[in-house]
Design a protein around this motif. Structure first.
Motif, PDB file in Angstrom:
ATOM      1  N   TYR A 183       0.832  -1.200   0.000  1.00 19.08           N
ATOM      2  CA  TYR A 183       0.000   0.000   0.000  1.00 19.08           C
ATOM      3  C   TYR A 183       0.870   1.255   0.000  1.00 19.08           C
ATOM      4  O   TYR A 183       0.512   2.277  -0.599  1.00 19.08           O
ATOM      5  N   PHE A 184       2.005   1.185   0.677  1.00 19.21           N
ATOM      6  CA  PHE A 184       2.906   2.339   0.696  1.00 19.21           C
ATOM      7  C   PHE A 184       3.572   2.541  -0.658  1.00 19.21           C
ATOM      8  O   PHE A 184       3.578   3.656  -1.191  1.00 19.21           O
ATOM      9  N   ILE A 185       4.127   1.475  -1.258  1.00 23.70           N
ATOM     10  CA  ILE A 185       4.922   1.664  -2.474  1.00 23.70           C
ATOM     11  C   ILE A 185       4.063   1.919  -3.710  1.00 23.70           C
ATOM     12  O   ILE A 185       4.561   2.422  -4.719  1.00 23.70           O
ATOM     13  N   PHE A 186       2.769   1.578  -3.632  1.00 18.90           N
ATOM     14  CA  PHE A 186       1.904   1.813  -4.784  1.00 18.90           C
ATOM     15  C   PHE A 186       0.917   2.955  -4.559  1.00 18.90           C
ATOM     16  O   PHE A 186      -0.054   3.092  -5.299  1.00 18.90           O
ATOM     17  N   GLN A 187       1.171   3.795  -3.568  1.00 20.64           N
ATOM     18  CA  GLN A 187       0.241   4.889  -3.307  1.00 20.64           C
ATOM     19  C   GLN A 187       0.153   5.854  -4.486  1.00 20.64           C
ATOM     20  O   GLN A 187      -0.905   6.435  -4.734  1.00 20.64           O
ATOM     21  N   ASP A 188       1.228   6.014  -5.241  1.00 19.21           N
ATOM     22  CA  ASP A 188       1.182   6.898  -6.401  1.00 19.21           C
ATOM     23  C   ASP A 188       0.312   6.321  -7.509  1.00 19.21           C
ATOM     24  O   ASP A 188      -0.331   7.049  -8.264  1.00 19.21           O
ATOM     25  N   VAL A 189       0.245   4.992  -7.594  1.00 18.16           N
ATOM     26  CA  VAL A 189      -0.576   4.317  -8.602  1.00 18.16           C
ATOM     27  C   VAL A 189      -2.038   4.259  -8.171  1.00 18.16           C
ATOM     28  O   VAL A 189      -2.955   4.381  -8.993  1.00 18.16           O
ATOM     29  N   ASP A 190      -2.248   4.089  -6.859  1.00 18.31           N
ATOM     30  CA  ASP A 190      -3.591   3.845  -6.324  1.00 18.31           C
ATOM     31  C   ASP A 190      -4.295   5.108  -5.839  1.00 18.31           C
ATOM     32  O   ASP A 190      -5.347   5.018  -5.207  1.00 18.31           O
ATOM     33  N   ARG A 191      -3.740   6.270  -6.111  1.00 16.28           N
ATOM     34  CA  ARG A 191      -4.261   7.507  -5.523  1.00 16.28           C
ATOM     35  C   ARG A 191      -5.768   7.660  -5.720  1.00 16.28           C
ATOM     36  O   ARG A 191      -6.511   7.893  -4.764  1.00 16.28           O
ATOM     37  N   ASP A 192      -6.247   7.531  -6.939  1.00 16.53           N
ATOM     38  CA  ASP A 192      -7.676   7.709  -7.201  1.00 16.53           C
ATOM     39  C   ASP A 192      -8.494   6.546  -6.651  1.00 16.53           C
ATOM     40  O   ASP A 192      -9.618   6.731  -6.182  1.00 16.53           O
ATOM     41  N   LEU A 193      -7.907   5.354  -6.689  1.00 15.14           N
ATOM     42  CA  LEU A 193      -8.633   4.167  -6.273  1.00 15.14           C
ATOM     43  C   LEU A 193      -8.980   4.192  -4.798  1.00 15.14           C
ATOM     44  O   LEU A 193     -10.089   3.851  -4.391  1.00 15.14           O
ATOM     45  N   ILE A 194      -8.029   4.597  -3.959  1.00 16.30           N
ATOM     46  CA  ILE A 194      -8.273   4.558  -2.515  1.00 16.30           C
ATOM     47  C   ILE A 194      -8.405   5.961  -1.924  1.00 16.30           C
ATOM     48  O   ILE A 194      -8.245   6.160  -0.726  1.00 16.30           O
ATOM     49  N   HIS A 343       3.120 -16.125 -15.816  1.00  9.87           N
ATOM     50  CA  HIS A 343       2.729 -15.147 -16.843  1.00  9.87           C
ATOM     51  C   HIS A 343       1.317 -14.621 -16.581  1.00  9.87           C
ATOM     52  O   HIS A 343       1.038 -13.434 -16.805  1.00  9.87           O
ATOM     53  N   ARG A 344       0.435 -15.498 -16.094  1.00  7.39           N
ATOM     54  CA  ARG A 344      -0.908 -15.036 -15.723  1.00  7.39           C
ATOM     55  C   ARG A 344      -0.835 -14.084 -14.524  1.00  7.39           C
ATOM     56  O   ARG A 344      -1.547 -13.067 -14.489  1.00  7.39           O
ATOM     57  N   LEU A 345      -0.008 -14.415 -13.544  1.00  9.99           N
ATOM     58  CA  LEU A 345       0.162 -13.523 -12.396  1.00  9.99           C
ATOM     59  C   LEU A 345       0.645 -12.152 -12.833  1.00  9.99           C
ATOM     60  O   LEU A 345       0.152 -11.119 -12.366  1.00  9.99           O
ATOM     61  N   LEU A 346       1.617 -12.129 -13.719  1.00  9.14           N
ATOM     62  CA  LEU A 346       2.170 -10.857 -14.193  1.00  9.14           C
ATOM     63  C   LEU A 346       1.109 -10.051 -14.943  1.00  9.14           C
ATOM     64  O   LEU A 346       1.015  -8.830 -14.777  1.00  9.14           O
ATOM     65  N   TYR A 347       0.315 -10.735 -15.769  1.00  6.16           N
ATOM     66  CA  TYR A 347      -0.748 -10.039 -16.493  1.00  6.16           C
ATOM     67  C   TYR A 347      -1.793  -9.507 -15.517  1.00  6.16           C
ATOM     68  O   TYR A 347      -2.285  -8.374 -15.659  1.00  6.16           O
ATOM     69  N   ALA A 348      -2.141 -10.309 -14.518  1.00  7.40           N
ATOM     70  CA  ALA A 348      -3.128  -9.880 -13.520  1.00  7.40           C
ATOM     71  C   ALA A 348      -2.592  -8.702 -12.709  1.00  7.40           C
ATOM     72  O   ALA A 348      -3.355  -7.789 -12.369  1.00  7.40           O
ATOM     73  N   GLU A 349      -1.317  -8.715 -12.372  1.00  9.20           N
ATOM     74  CA  GLU A 349      -0.718  -7.582 -11.663  1.00  9.20           C
ATOM     75  C   GLU A 349      -0.927  -6.282 -12.430  1.00  9.20           C
ATOM     76  O   GLU A 349      -1.244  -5.246 -11.850  1.00  9.20           O
ATOM     77  N   GLU A 350      -0.754  -6.359 -13.732  1.00 15.81           N
ATOM     78  CA  GLU A 350      -0.831  -5.156 -14.558  1.00 15.81           C
ATOM     79  C   GLU A 350      -2.265  -4.731 -14.838  1.00 15.81           C
ATOM     80  O   GLU A 350      -2.550  -3.527 -14.961  1.00 15.81           O
TER      81      GLU A 350
END
Length: 451
Positions: A183-194, A343-350
């Motif tokens: 949650y800390f390292i992806f706060q820039d990505v998740d700003r609108d989401l959370i 490969h599915r995990l990586l796609y799901a991550e993105e």
């Protein structure tokens, strides 16, 4: 045989003990606890109510009913049961502990002011426990999750580390801390989401991590680089870590390297890191880290088998057998099903990551039309589309119906194969467009025609 044993079990717990003509409250509580342990919530509830019929102040019966409500994710009702315990025993640490969790989880579904009130009450109850015994259960971890919910990520991280120092015997905090870091390292990505008002940039996140003394923070620098496709920097950090003694499981590093090399299409090297993670497991924490990567695809039987594995050797054997039986070409240099999984995990991550609040499990399918595998509740990383993608891969057909009066929707079809039946999954987003959930019934006529 299983049916006979179950009937025998039910007969035993319903039979008066020690030749008595009438069960006591303690007898009913013991029977309720046994039923709760095997997941028979309705009958367990009846037993706890029977206990209260014998003794209205039976604390253990109240705890039993509260635990059932937690299983059902009925947080307010669970809270009421633990409140009744505190009416009898105001200093009861376990009741305060559970009320802290209930207020925290119930607050997720409230409007802003009500949420603030619920979370303040949650903090009050966690502190009531910590003032008596800060090493009680995993109360510090539970409080760290509350801090995470409140977007106080740095405090959540420090609190989670304190939990691990105080109770190194607990497994869950040592696994959960990685998610708090996410949650800390992806706060820039998740700003609108959370709904974050102020966020750090990627460089600021890395700067903060570099100032910390935790090995987990060094690892998360690599994970941040990996998420940005800066694989060379990530590999450098991870390899440097492997050269030194660590206070965190090396399995997390091995699995991160596996994802990197699968992403770079170096399947043999990637697979070697996966098996290194398995072969070097020494305790339940390290096994739990590996389990996090495979939990999405487990059948009910496999999940039960993992849970029943008591020794590390049994867990190593579980992972080896899991992938051996899925391997379509055992004589090949790599396990193509394991490669496909990552490969599915990586796609799901993105594409399907979801770190916002999730609705109550019971609200998704009120009528019980959908059969959920036991591992469904374990998914905290992805929306339901992500879970299905990881389990079954890219769908053979996808349909989206568009129109002014048509709700946002998507359906996936998988054709029948030699090993699986034809499958159709319907999805609709809840609240935010990234939170795609299963929907058991399509009611829109235009959608029905196009399906």
């Amino acid at each position: 045989m299983k049916v006979i044993l179950k009937l025998l079990f039910l007969f035993i717990i319903s039979t008066p003990l020690f030749g008595s003509n009438e069960n006591t409250a303690a007898d009913y509580v013991a029977a309720g606890d046994s039923l709760l342990q095997i997941g028979n919530l309705d009958e367990a509830k009846d037993k706890f109510k029977d206990a209260l019929g014998k003794d209205k102040k039976n604390i253990n019966a109240r705890f039993g009913l509260g635990r059932i409500k937690i299983e059902e994710e009925e947080w307010a009702d669970a809270n009421d049961e633990f409140e009744k315990v505190l009416d009898i025993d105001p200093q009861n640490k376990l009741a305060h502990y559970y009320r802290g969790i209930c207020y925290r989880e119930n607050g997720k579904f409230k409007v802003l002011l009500q949420r603030k009130w619920e979370w303040n009450r949650s903090k009050k109850h966690f502190f009531a426990v910590m003032e008596q015994d800060s090493a009680f259960r995993d109360v510090l971890l539970q409080y760290a999750i509350l801090l995470q919910y409140r977007h106080k990520f740095d405090k959540a991280i420090h609190t989670a580390h304190r939990q691990i120092r105080l109770r190194p015997d607990l497994v869950e905090p040592q696994i959960r801390i990685f998610r708090i870091y996410q949650y800390f390292i992806f706060q820039d990505v998740d700003r609108d989401l959370i709904n974050l008002e102020n966020t750090l940039s990627s460089s600021e996140i890395i700067d903060w991590l570099e100032k910390q003394t935790y090995d987990h923070a060094r690892f998360m620098i690599a994970e941040k680089y990996r998420s940005m496709d800066e694989y060379t920097q990530a590999v450098t950090v991870l390899n440097d870590m492997l050269q030194t003694p660590l206070s965190m499981p090396r399995q997390a590093i091995y699995l991160s390297l596996a994802r990197i090399y699968y992403a770079r299409l170096h399947a043999e090297k990637a697979e070697s890191y996966f098996w290194r993670a398995v072969d070097e497991m020494d305790d339940d924490v390290e096994a739990g880290i590996v389990f996090q990567d495979v939990k999405y695809i487990l059948t009910d039987q496999e999940y039960a088998e993992y849970q029943s594995s008591k020794t590390i050797e049994q867990k190593k054997a579980f992972f080896r057998h899991l992938w051996a039986k899925r391997n379509p070409t055992p004589i090949a240099a790599i396990n193509y099903r394991l490669s496909e999984h990552y490969h599915r995990l990586l796609y799901a991550e993105e594409n399907y990551t979801y770190r916002g609040f999730r609705s109550r499990f019971s609200q998704v399918d009120r009528m019980g039309y959908i059969h959920y595998p036991a591992s469904y509740k374990l998914n905290e990383e992805f929306n339901d589309k992500g879970l299905i993608y990881i389990r079954h891969g890219k769908p053979d057909e996808q349909v989206v119906t568009q129109g002014r009066a048509v709700p946002v929707n998507e359906s996936w079809m998988y054709y029948e194969t030699a090993t699986s039946p034809k499958m159709i999954f319907h999805f609709t987003p809840e609240r935010e467009s990234k939170y795609w959930r299963f929907t058991p019934i399509i009611e829109n006529q235009q959608m029905i025609r196009e399906r």
